[in-house]
Each structure stands twice: as C-alpha cells, then as structure tokens.
Design a protein around this motif. Structure first.
Motif, PDB file in Angstrom:
ATOM      1  N   ALA A 176     -55.164 -38.025  29.551  1.00  0.00           N
ATOM      2  CA  ALA A 176     -54.900 -37.005  29.038  1.00  0.00           C
ATOM      3  C   ALA A 176     -55.893 -35.758  29.461  1.00  0.00           C
ATOM      4  CB  ALA A 176     -55.024 -36.976  27.490  1.00  0.00           C
ATOM      5  N   TYR A 177     -57.280 -36.136  29.386  1.00  0.00           N
ATOM      6  CA  TYR A 177     -58.284 -35.233  29.782  1.00  0.00           C
ATOM      7  C   TYR A 177     -58.138 -34.739  31.355  1.00  0.00           C
ATOM      8  CZ  TYR A 177     -61.047 -35.704  25.389  1.00  0.00           C
ATOM      9  OH  TYR A 177     -61.656 -36.098  24.345  1.00  0.00           O
ATOM     10  N   ASP A 178     -57.953 -35.655  32.175  1.00  0.00           N
ATOM     11  CA  ASP A 178     -57.311 -35.666  33.566  1.00  0.00           C
ATOM     12  C   ASP A 178     -56.242 -34.531  33.764  1.00  0.00           C
ATOM     13  OD1 ASP A 178     -57.519 -36.151  36.225  1.00  0.00           O
ATOM     14  OD2 ASP A 178     -56.035 -37.360  36.414  1.00  0.00           O
ATOM     15  N   GLN A 179     -55.172 -34.745  32.890  1.00  0.00           N
ATOM     16  CA  GLN A 179     -53.986 -33.783  32.923  1.00  0.00           C
ATOM     17  C   GLN A 179     -54.341 -32.542  32.415  1.00  0.00           C
ATOM     18  OE1 GLN A 179     -50.165 -35.424  31.366  1.00  0.00           O
ATOM     19  NE2 GLN A 179     -50.878 -37.331  31.429  1.00  0.00           N
ATOM     20  N   LEU A 180     -55.143 -32.293  31.361  1.00  0.00           N
ATOM     21  CA  LEU A 180     -55.541 -30.976  30.849  1.00  0.00           C
ATOM     22  C   LEU A 180     -56.242 -30.353  31.967  1.00  0.00           C
ATOM     23  CD1 LEU A 180     -56.139 -32.076  27.302  1.00  0.00           C
ATOM     24  CD2 LEU A 180     -54.427 -30.479  28.163  1.00  0.00           C
ATOM     25  N   GLY A 181     -57.298 -30.842  32.696  1.00  0.00           N
ATOM     26  CA  GLY A 181     -58.011 -30.291  33.649  1.00  0.00           C
ATOM     27  C   GLY A 181     -57.486 -29.933  34.894  1.00  0.00           C
ATOM     28  N   THR A 182     -56.288 -30.774  35.306  1.00  0.00           N
ATOM     29  CA  THR A 182     -55.524 -30.355  36.369  1.00  0.00           C
ATOM     30  C   THR A 182     -54.803 -29.160  35.934  1.00  0.00           C
ATOM     31  OG1 THR A 182     -55.085 -32.835  37.196  1.00  0.00           O
ATOM     32  CG2 THR A 182     -53.603 -31.205  37.942  1.00  0.00           C
ATOM     33  N   ILE A 183     -54.088 -29.042  34.763  1.00  0.00           N
ATOM     34  CA  ILE A 183     -53.453 -27.874  34.532  1.00  0.00           C
ATOM     35  C   ILE A 183     -54.312 -26.589  34.551  1.00  0.00           C
ATOM     36  CG2 ILE A 183     -52.418 -26.836  32.463  1.00  0.00           C
ATOM     37  CD1 ILE A 183     -50.862 -29.394  31.993  1.00  0.00           C
ATOM     38  N   ALA A 184     -55.603 -26.779  34.108  1.00  0.00           N
ATOM     39  CA  ALA A 184     -56.598 -25.678  34.081  1.00  0.00           C
ATOM     40  C   ALA A 184     -56.555 -25.305  35.393  1.00  0.00           C
ATOM     41  CB  ALA A 184     -57.706 -26.183  33.265  1.00  0.00           C
ATOM     42  N   SER A 186     -54.592 -25.519  37.936  1.00  0.00           N
ATOM     43  CA  SER A 186     -53.538 -25.124  38.599  1.00  0.00           C
ATOM     44  C   SER A 186     -53.259 -23.565  38.111  1.00  0.00           C
ATOM     45  CB  SER A 186     -52.181 -25.998  38.094  1.00  0.00           C
ATOM     46  OG  SER A 186     -51.912 -25.778  36.901  1.00  0.00           O
ATOM     47  N   GLN A 187     -53.841 -23.512  36.981  1.00  0.00           N
ATOM     48  CA  GLN A 187     -53.734 -21.825  36.439  1.00  0.00           C
ATOM     49  C   GLN A 187     -55.104 -21.049  36.791  1.00  0.00           C
ATOM     50  OE1 GLN A 187     -53.350 -23.148  32.190  1.00  0.00           O
ATOM     51  NE2 GLN A 187     -51.339 -22.372  32.358  1.00  0.00           N
ATOM     52  N   GLY A 188     -56.029 -21.671  37.701  1.00  0.00           N
ATOM     53  CA  GLY A 188     -57.329 -20.856  38.265  1.00  0.00           C
ATOM     54  C   GLY A 188     -58.418 -20.838  37.046  1.00  0.00           C
ATOM     55  N   ASP A 189     -58.118 -21.701  36.155  1.00  0.00           N
ATOM     56  CA  ASP A 189     -59.035 -21.610  34.975  1.00  0.00           C
ATOM     57  C   ASP A 189     -60.250 -22.471  35.193  1.00  0.00           C
ATOM     58  OD1 ASP A 189     -60.598 -21.336  32.682  1.00  0.00           O
ATOM     59  OD2 ASP A 189     -58.981 -21.535  31.167  1.00  0.00           O
ATOM     60  N   TYR A 190     -61.079 -22.653  36.207  1.00  0.00           N
ATOM     61  CA  TYR A 190     -61.923 -23.468  36.495  1.00  0.00           C
ATOM     62  C   TYR A 190     -63.051 -23.678  35.412  1.00  0.00           C
ATOM     63  CZ  TYR A 190     -59.966 -22.958  41.092  1.00  0.00           C
ATOM     64  OH  TYR A 190     -58.786 -22.821  41.873  1.00  0.00           O
ATOM     65  N   GLN A 196     -62.926 -29.840  30.645  1.00  0.00           N
ATOM     66  CA  GLN A 196     -62.239 -30.884  30.518  1.00  0.00           C
ATOM     67  C   GLN A 196     -62.824 -32.116  31.138  1.00  0.00           C
ATOM     68  OE1 GLN A 196     -59.972 -31.282  28.009  1.00  0.00           O
ATOM     69  NE2 GLN A 196     -59.413 -29.097  27.893  1.00  0.00           N
ATOM     70  N   SER A 197     -63.422 -31.839  32.404  1.00  0.00           N
ATOM     71  CA  SER A 197     -64.214 -32.855  33.112  1.00  0.00           C
ATOM     72  C   SER A 197     -65.500 -33.347  32.343  1.00  0.00           C
ATOM     73  CB  SER A 197     -64.611 -32.260  34.524  1.00  0.00           C
ATOM     74  OG  SER A 197     -63.482 -32.117  35.056  1.00  0.00           O
ATOM     75  N   LYS A 198     -66.024 -32.621  31.535  1.00  0.00           N
ATOM     76  CA  LYS A 198     -67.159 -33.111  30.795  1.00  0.00           C
ATOM     77  C   LYS A 198     -66.782 -33.994  29.600  1.00  0.00           C
ATOM     78  CE  LYS A 198     -70.124 -29.001  32.481  1.00  0.00           C
ATOM     79  NZ  LYS A 198     -70.633 -27.745  31.864  1.00  0.00           N
ATOM     80  N   GLY A 221     -64.889 -32.859  42.331  1.00  0.00           N
ATOM     81  CA  GLY A 221     -64.833 -32.285  43.622  1.00  0.00           C
ATOM     82  C   GLY A 221     -64.276 -31.046  43.599  1.00  0.00           C
ATOM     83  N   VAL A 222     -62.960 -31.070  42.877  1.00  0.00           N
ATOM     84  CA  VAL A 222     -62.174 -29.808  43.163  1.00  0.00           C
ATOM     85  C   VAL A 222     -62.710 -28.594  42.640  1.00  0.00           C
ATOM     86  CG1 VAL A 222     -59.785 -29.059  42.487  1.00  0.00           C
ATOM     87  CG2 VAL A 222     -60.105 -31.086  43.362  1.00  0.00           C
ATOM     88  N   SER A 223     -63.569 -28.711  41.532  1.00  0.00           N
ATOM     89  CA  SER A 223     -63.990 -27.691  40.845  1.00  0.00           C
ATOM     90  C   SER A 223     -65.172 -27.054  41.865  1.00  0.00           C
ATOM     91  CB  SER A 223     -64.512 -28.061  39.320  1.00  0.00           C
ATOM     92  OG  SER A 223     -63.403 -28.249  38.725  1.00  0.00           O
ATOM     93  N   ALA A 224     -65.951 -28.091  42.414  1.00  0.00           N
ATOM     94  CA  ALA A 224     -66.910 -27.657  43.119  1.00  0.00           C
ATOM     95  C   ALA A 224     -66.630 -27.044  44.357  1.00  0.00           C
ATOM     96  CB  ALA A 224     -68.089 -28.903  43.543  1.00  0.00           C
TER      97      ALA A 224
END
Length: 275
Positions: A176-184, A186-190, A196-198, A221-224
């Motif tokens: 669930a956290y992984d999905q929320l992070g991916t959605i964020a 996708s919307q550019g909300d890094y 969500q990653s933390k 990795g994606v966020s960095a």
C-alpha cells in the motif's frame, strides 16, 4: 554428446552474465552498452536453448525501446514475448509483458486498451501466484484509474492499508505504501513520495523481506533521480536489482549479493545532500 552439453552450459552461463551486465549498464545510464549485452544474451540464450534467458533479454530490449520512445519496436517485442510466454505457459513472463503493453497503451493515451491489459496481466500474475508482479500491475492500474478521474483510488488504498496495519500484515502494508508513493511520483509530488517511502522504511525494517526491500530501494532511487542526485539514485537502483534477484530466487543467503540496507542508504544519501 558431452562436448555439446558442455558447450550449451557455457553458452547458458555467458548468456546469464550478459543479461546481468546489461542490467548494471542500465544502472550506470549506459544504454548503448546495455543494448549490446541484451542482444548478446538473446543470441547466446538461443544457442543454449534457454527460453527463459531469451525471453528476459528480449523483454529488456523492449524496455529499452520504450524508454527511448520507440513505441512501435517496443510493442512488437512485448507482443512477441507475450505470445511465446503463452505457448510455454510462463505466467510470470506473460504478466510482465502484458503489464508493459498496458504501460505503452497508457503513454499513447489509449486508456481503455491499457485497462484491458492491466486486468489481463493481473489475472495471469494471480494464476501463476507471482505476488510481486501482481502488486506492480495493481499499482499501474491504480495510477491509470486516478488519471482517468477515479478519485476514490487513494481512499481504497488507504482502506486496505488500514486493514493491513490492523491485521499486522507487513507485506500488504508495504504494498500500500509502495502504491501511494508511486501515485505521488506520477503526480510530480516527490515530497509526498519520499514521505511514503519513509513510512515504508518502518515496515521493511520489521519484515526485512527482499521483495519489500527492492520496492523501497526503487522508490528512493526514483526520488533521488528526480532530485538530480544521480549517485544516490545509482546506489538505490543497484540495491533494488539485488533485492529483486534475491526475492526471485528465494535464497537470500546464497546469492552473495552485497547490498546496503535501503533505509541506511537513504539516510546516508540525505546526510550527504545536507553537507
């Protein structure tokens, strides 16, 4: 007969090595070298009669084509991989190919087509009992649903997260956290993606499963990468590859893969950024 078997064994080993070299070249950002290794893997795998390596090499060539925007080539490769996987009843490769066909359709704005392939990929992942692939497909389908205006997606993920926490199901909570992070992302909300990653760090440190660690490392990795921290991205992508490989073989202690803890890596990267 022995010489033939020995030669096929050598070709299979070389093909497997070429495949890994391609993945490492991708982490370094050297796409031309990666392409060369993947072509070698396909050729050597064909000589050795190893359908799995051939499929993996072609799959990566399709991913490369997708990344550089060559949609026609990518679509041809993924459909070929899907047909061959279907003939072998290899549900993992079949689901992975259909997932990327869905991603490609989504990028082209063909949302109905993308929805069809996400559903098919998820069904095949479930039939083959490949939980990691199923979660990856579910995440993509949720991002698509949000893009199409289904604002209830996040509420559904939050509800499943609440049930997972109440039941002490760390794997479901991590998904669930992984999905929320991916959605964020996708919307550019890094910032939210990092948040969500933390939250995912806590779950991973409790469960310490290779699959959860791989997802966490990939998120970092994606966020960095998005922040321009290429060194931090490379380290986390490498850890994600190691974690995914360990999860695939279900033999953590036997892989000999030396990976840093994603939580430690992320914290070290953040400290380096601050100094």
């Amino acid at each position: 007969m022995y010489d033939l078997a020995e030669r096929e064994s050598d070709e299979r080993t070389m093909a497997a090595c070429r495949l890994q070299f391609g993945l490492l070249a991708n982490v370094r950002g050297d796409t031309r070298e990666a392409d060369a290794h993947y072509h070698w893997a396909v050729d050597l795998g064909s000589l050795a009669g190893d359908a799995a390596i051939v499929a993996a090499g072609r799959h990566q060539l399709g991913v490369q084509a997708l990344r550089r925007g060559d949609h026609e080539e990518a679509e041809e490769i993924f459909h070929q991989g899907r047909a061959e996987a279907g003939d072998r009843r290899d549900f993992e490769v079949l689901a992975a190919a259909e997932h990327l066909i869905a991603v490609l359709a989504e990028r082209r704005g063909r949302y109905d087509e993308a929805d069809h392939w996400y559903r098919s990929a998820y069904a095949n992942a479930e039939d083959g009992d490949f939980a990691a692939v199923a979660e990856m497909v579910r995440t993509g389908a949720n991002v698509l649903a949000l893009r199409r205006g289904d604002l209830d997606v996040i509420d559904r993920i939050d509800a499943s997260l609440g049930r997972a926490i109440a039941a002490g199901d760390n794997a479901a909570a991590a998904a669930a956290y992984d999905q929320l992070g991916t959605i964020a992302r996708s919307q550019g909300d890094y910032a939210d993606a990092d948040y969500q990653s933390k939250r995912l760090v806590v779950v991973v440190e409790k469960s310490s499963t290779p699959d959860a660690s791989a997802r966490l490392s990939y998120q970092f990795g994606v966020s960095a990468h998005a922040r321009g921290d290429l060194a931090g991205a490379a380290v986390n992508y490498r850890n994600a590859l190691c974690g995914a490989e360990m999860a695939r073989h279900a033999a953590v202690t036997a892989t000999g893969c030396r990976c840093s803890s994603p939580a430690r890596t992320a914290r070290g990267s953040e400290a380096a950024t601050r100094t």
